[in-house]
Design a protein around this motif. Structure first.
Motif, mmCIF file in Angstrom:
data_model
loop_
_atom_site.group_PDB
_atom_site.id
_atom_site.type_symbol
_atom_site.label_atom_id
_atom_site.label_comp_id
_atom_site.label_asym_id
_atom_site.label_seq_id
_atom_site.Cartn_x
_atom_site.Cartn_y
_atom_site.Cartn_z
ATOM 1 N N GLY A 122 36.445 23.876 18.868
ATOM 2 C CA GLY A 122 37.017 23.338 17.637
ATOM 3 C C GLY A 122 36.105 22.370 16.903
ATOM 4 N N LEU A 123 36.591 21.923 15.749
ATOM 5 C CA LEU A 123 35.902 20.925 14.934
ATOM 6 C C LEU A 123 36.698 19.630 15.005
ATOM 7 C CD1 LEU A 123 35.241 23.134 11.762
ATOM 8 C CD2 LEU A 123 33.577 22.487 13.535
ATOM 9 N N ALA A 124 35.985 18.492 15.039
ATOM 10 C CA ALA A 124 36.640 17.182 15.153
ATOM 11 C C ALA A 124 36.677 16.489 13.801
ATOM 12 C CB ALA A 124 35.896 16.321 16.167
ATOM 13 N N GLY B 75 41.682 17.755 16.154
ATOM 14 C CA GLY B 75 40.855 18.892 16.558
ATOM 15 C C GLY B 75 41.404 20.137 15.877
ATOM 16 N N LEU B 76 40.542 20.913 15.227
ATOM 17 C CA LEU B 76 40.986 22.106 14.479
ATOM 18 C C LEU B 76 40.285 23.355 15.003
ATOM 19 C CD1 LEU B 76 40.782 20.716 10.812
ATOM 20 C CD2 LEU B 76 42.865 21.032 12.192
ATOM 21 N N GLY B 77 41.042 24.447 15.098
ATOM 22 C CA GLY B 77 40.451 25.710 15.554
ATOM 23 C C GLY B 77 40.143 25.677 17.037
ATOM 24 N N ILE B 78 40.973 24.972 17.795
ATOM 25 C CA ILE B 78 40.743 24.831 19.244
ATOM 26 C C ILE B 78 41.371 25.994 20.018
ATOM 27 C CG2 ILE B 78 40.530 22.311 19.364
ATOM 28 C CD1 ILE B 78 43.696 22.506 20.027
ATOM 29 N N ASP B 79 40.798 26.248 21.189
ATOM 30 C CA ASP B 79 41.434 27.157 22.152
ATOM 31 C C ASP B 79 42.304 26.288 23.053
ATOM 32 O OD1 ASP B 79 42.167 28.699 24.286
ATOM 33 O OD2 ASP B 79 40.118 29.013 25.029
ATOM 34 N N PRO B 80 43.637 26.408 22.941
ATOM 35 C CA PRO B 80 44.509 25.502 23.702
ATOM 36 C C PRO B 80 44.447 25.727 25.213
ATOM 37 C CG PRO B 80 45.822 27.119 22.480
ATOM 38 C CD PRO B 80 44.392 27.337 22.090
ATOM 39 N N ASP B 81 43.841 26.832 25.640
ATOM 40 C CA ASP B 81 43.756 27.100 27.082
ATOM 41 C C ASP B 81 42.459 26.579 27.694
ATOM 42 O OD1 ASP B 81 46.213 28.420 27.082
ATOM 43 O OD2 ASP B 81 45.269 30.302 26.429
ATOM 44 N N ASN B 82 41.604 25.994 26.883
ATOM 45 C CA ASN B 82 40.330 25.515 27.428
ATOM 46 C C ASN B 82 40.545 24.459 28.513
ATOM 47 O OD1 ASN B 82 38.137 23.140 27.064
ATOM 48 N ND2 ASN B 82 37.209 25.157 27.039
ATOM 49 N N THR B 83 39.825 24.612 29.627
ATOM 50 C CA THR B 83 40.045 23.756 30.801
ATOM 51 C C THR B 83 39.751 22.281 30.517
ATOM 52 O OG1 THR B 83 39.202 25.632 32.024
ATOM 53 C CG2 THR B 83 39.582 23.634 33.277
ATOM 54 N N GLU C 193 32.653 16.136 13.107
ATOM 55 C CA GLU C 193 32.237 16.981 11.972
ATOM 56 C C GLU C 193 32.861 16.596 10.639
ATOM 57 O OE1 GLU C 193 33.214 18.618 14.868
ATOM 58 O OE2 GLU C 193 31.259 19.462 15.417
ATOM 59 N N GLY C 194 34.116 16.119 10.666
ATOM 60 C CA GLY C 194 34.811 15.995 9.381
ATOM 61 C C GLY C 194 35.606 14.715 9.221
ATOM 62 N N LEU C 195 35.910 14.412 7.960
ATOM 63 C CA LEU C 195 36.702 13.232 7.617
ATOM 64 C C LEU C 195 37.907 13.712 6.801
ATOM 65 C CD1 LEU C 195 36.276 10.172 7.994
ATOM 66 C CD2 LEU C 195 35.182 10.118 5.756
ATOM 67 N N GLU C 196 39.079 13.204 7.135
ATOM 68 C CA GLU C 196 40.272 13.575 6.374
ATOM 69 C C GLU C 196 40.246 12.786 5.063
ATOM 70 O OE1 GLU C 196 44.137 14.649 8.651
ATOM 71 O OE2 GLU C 196 44.468 12.658 7.808
ATOM 72 N N ILE C 197 40.125 13.500 3.971
ATOM 73 C CA ILE C 197 39.922 12.856 2.668
ATOM 74 C C ILE C 197 41.244 12.714 1.923
ATOM 75 C CG2 ILE C 197 38.718 13.021 0.441
ATOM 76 C CD1 ILE C 197 36.779 12.721 2.773
ATOM 77 N N CYS C 198 42.021 13.781 1.884
ATOM 78 C CA CYS C 198 43.283 13.767 1.148
ATOM 79 C C CYS C 198 44.403 13.929 2.152
ATOM 80 C CB CYS C 198 43.338 14.921 0.149
ATOM 81 S SG CYS C 198 41.877 15.013 -0.897
ATOM 82 N N CYS C 199 45.204 12.881 2.331
ATOM 83 C CA CYS C 199 46.355 13.030 3.219
ATOM 84 C C CYS C 199 47.597 12.524 2.495
ATOM 85 C CB CYS C 199 46.132 12.350 4.563
ATOM 86 S SG CYS C 199 45.613 10.655 4.508
ATOM 87 N N GLY C 200 48.730 12.656 3.169
ATOM 88 C CA GLY C 200 49.996 12.298 2.547
ATOM 89 C C GLY C 200 50.035 10.864 2.053
#
Ligand code: AMP
Ligand code: MN
Ligand code: MN
Ligand code: MN
Length: 275
Positions: free
Chosen positions: A182-184, A76-84, A212-219
Motif C-alpha cells: 500500500g501507500l502511506a 494506508g491505501l491499496g493494502i493487502d489485508p492478509d499481509n502477515t 508517500e502522500g498528504l491528505e489535502i482535502c478532508c471533511g
C-alpha cells in the motif's frame, strides 16, 4: 467522485460497511476507501457491497502512530489485508486499544460514568473500542451535551479521562503498509494542535520515514488548510489525497465524497489505485 478516508462499525463509524458503501454509492462516489482505526475487519463486507453497487472499494486502514509524544494518524491505501506484517502490527495495536479502553473506563467510572467498559464494548459490537464510543456514552448519560464537549471535558489530550499511549512509530507503521503493497498517507495534517514550525517538522519526518502522500482535502479543511497542506506536499514531494473522514450521517456538515478538488499542482495519490 473519490473519497479515500471513511469509517464503519468496525471502528468508530455509525454505519455497517454495507450501509456505508450504499450511502457512498447514492452520493455518486465511484471509488471509496474504507479506513477504520487499526483494523481491516470491515473490508470483506464492504467489498461485497461495492460489487453489488458497481463501485470500486480501495482497501484501507487508519493506523495510530506516536511521534514526539503526539498521536498521528496514517492512512494506508491499496493494502493487502492478509499481509502477515500488517496483520501482526494491527494485532499489537488492537491489544493496546483494549488495555487503553480498560484504563479510560476506570477513570470515567471515578468521574461518574457507570459500567463504562462493558457499555463501550457493547456499543462497539465486536469492532475496535475508541474514544468515540466513550464520548457517545457521556452524551447519552447527559454528562455532556455533545461529542465535542466529551472530548473537551474528559477524553481529549491531558483531560481527566485521557490515557496517553505509545503507539507504533512512523517507520514501523509505514513499513507494514509497504509490506502490504500500500501507500502511506498522513491523515488530516492540519488537525493536530501545532505551530507552523512543528507541522513542517512533522511532514518532513513523515517523508523521511518513507511516506508517500498528504491528505489535502478532508471533511474538516477550509481553503487556508488546503493552501498550507499543498505547500507542505510540494515542499516534500508528496502526493495529494482527498478523504472526508466520514463517521456518521449525524455529522450534517460532512458528506461522503463531497470534497474540494485536489489542487492541480499536486499529483493525486490515487493515480495508481483508481480503476
Ligand atoms: P481514538 O483513536 O480511540 O483515540 O479516537 C479518536 C477518534 O475520536 C477520532 O478518529 C475522531 O473520530 C474522534 N475525535 C477525536 N477528537 C474529537 C473531538 N474533539 N470531537 C469529536 N470527535 C473527536
Ligand atoms: Mn474516528
Ligand atoms: Mn484520524
Ligand atoms: Mn479517520
Amino acid at each position: 467522485m473519490i473519497d479515500l478516508h471513511s469509517h464503519s462499525t468496525a471502528s468508530d463509524g455509525h454505519l455497517s460497511p454495507t450501509a456505508l458503501v450504499a450511502l457512498a454509492a447514492s452520493h455518486g462516489v465511484t471509488s471509496l476507501a474504507l479506513t477504520d482505526h487499526d483494523t481491516t475487519a470491515g473490508l470483506a463486507e464492504a467489498q461485497q457491497a461495492a460489487n453489488e453497487h458497481g463501485m470500486q472499494l480501495i482497501n484501507g486502514v487508519e493506523i495510530s502512530t506516536s511521534w514526539e509524544r503526539r498521536t498521528l494518524h496514517i492512512v494506508g491505501l491499496g493494502i493487502d489485508p492478509d499481509n502477515t506484517a500488517l496483520c501482526a502490527g494491527l494485532t499489537g495495536l488492537q491489544q493496546q486499544r483494549h488495555e487503553r479502553a480498560l484504563r479510560i473506563a476506570e477513570k470515567l467510572e471515578k468521574l461518574g460514568l457507570h459500567n463504562a467498559y462493558e457499555r463501550a464494548r457493547t456499543s462497539a459490537a465486536g469492532g475496535q473500542v475508541t474514544r468515540t464510543h466513550f464520548a457517545r456514552l457521556l452524551v447519552s448519560d447527559a454528562l455532556c451535551k455533545d461529542q465535542q464537549q466529551a472530548f473537551k471535558k474528559y477524553l481529549g489530550n491531558g483531560k481527566p479521562a485521557y490515557v496517553s499511549m505509545q503507539w507504533c512509530s512512523l517507520e514501523e507503521c509505514i513499513s507494514w503498509i509497504h509490506a502490504a503493497g500500500g501507500l502511506a498517507v498522513l491523515a488530516h495534517p492540519m488537525l493536530y494542535p501545532q505551530t507552523a514550525a512543528w507541522r513542517r517538522r512533522m511532514v518532513a519526518a513523515f517523508k523521511e520515514a518513507g511516506g508517500e502522500g498528504l491528505e489535502i482535502c478532508c471533511g474538516h479543511s477550509n481553503p487556508d488548510h488546503i493552501r498550507t497542506s499543498t505547500q507542505d506536499a510540494l515542499a516534500h514531494n508528496l502526493l495529494g489525497s482527498v478523504g472526508s473522514d466520514f463517521h456518521s450521517p449525524t455529522q450534517r456538515w460532512l458528506k461522503l465524497g463531497r470534497l474540494a478538488p485536489l489542487p492541480a499542482t499536486l499529483t493525486p495519490v490515487w493515480q495508481t489505485l483508481v480503476d
